[in-house]
Write an enzyme that holds these catalytic residues in place. Structure first.
Site, mmCIF file in Angstrom:
data_model
loop_
_atom_site.group_PDB
_atom_site.id
_atom_site.type_symbol
_atom_site.label_atom_id
_atom_site.label_comp_id
_atom_site.label_asym_id
_atom_site.label_seq_id
_atom_site.Cartn_x
_atom_site.Cartn_y
_atom_site.Cartn_z
ATOM 1 N N CYS A 67 0.818 -1.164 -0.240
ATOM 2 C CA CYS A 67 0.159 0.207 -0.100
ATOM 3 C C CYS A 67 0.756 1.520 -0.011
ATOM 4 O O CYS A 67 1.794 1.522 1.275
ATOM 5 C CB CYS A 67 -0.883 0.190 1.238
ATOM 6 S SG CYS A 67 -1.580 1.499 1.628
ATOM 7 N N CYS A 70 -0.186 4.076 2.524
ATOM 8 C CA CYS A 70 0.615 2.787 3.705
ATOM 9 C C CYS A 70 2.222 3.831 4.090
ATOM 10 O O CYS A 70 2.349 3.765 5.349
ATOM 11 C CB CYS A 70 0.272 1.823 4.177
ATOM 12 S SG CYS A 70 -1.355 1.442 3.857
#
Ligand code: ZN
Length: 146
Positions: A67, A70
């Site tokens: 991600c 993230c």
């Protein structure tokens, strides 16, 4: 009274009264209870922190290695730890490694942030944020829940 789970050995420790909990050491392994950085946890360790963290909140970041947002938020989340400790213990949970724990929290999009006090989720949000916004969101949610 503040009580924390040692990030090194998992022992439950009470921080000494009237002293800065950021200086407190684990009575068992003598490592710092708060390190000024988020602690990566498994689902079982998350449960232990939720059960035994007292007098302080938990801010959990659910993330995954694939991600992008993230990964870009990781240094911001780390910076927020310096600001929020000792009032808040920051934890990270890798949803790829711990899908059951992530699904128990009802995680849909990541990064997802959960603010937990006395074992209960009191606020949640999703999406990458800068450190200042993470700190602001957490402090506001804690003030509202007080
Ligand atoms: Zn320890």
């Amino acid at each position: 009274m503040k009580q924390f789970v040692c990030p090194s050995c998992g022992a439950v420790n009470r921080a000494p009264e009237g002293r800065d909990a950021r200086q407190a050491k684990c009575g068992k392994c003598h490592q710092a209870l708060l390190t000024g950085a988020p602690v990566e946890v498994t689902g079982a360790q998350l449960a232990a922190h939720q059960k035994s963290t007292k007098g302080a909140a938990i801010l959990l970041d659910v993330w995954a290695p694939w991600c992008g947002p993230c990964r870009s938020m990781a240094p911001q989340f780390a910076a927020a730890a310096k600001d929020l400790e000792p009032d808040v213990r920051l934890l990270k949970l890798n949803s790829d490694n711990e899908p059951a724990a992530a699904s128990a929290l009802g995680v849909q999009g990541i990064p997802a942030l959960f603010l937990i006090r006395d074992g209960q989720v009191i606020a949640r949000t999703a999406g990458a944020m800068p450190a200042s916004q993470i700190v602001g969101w957490a402090r506001q949610a804690l003030a509202k829940a007080a």
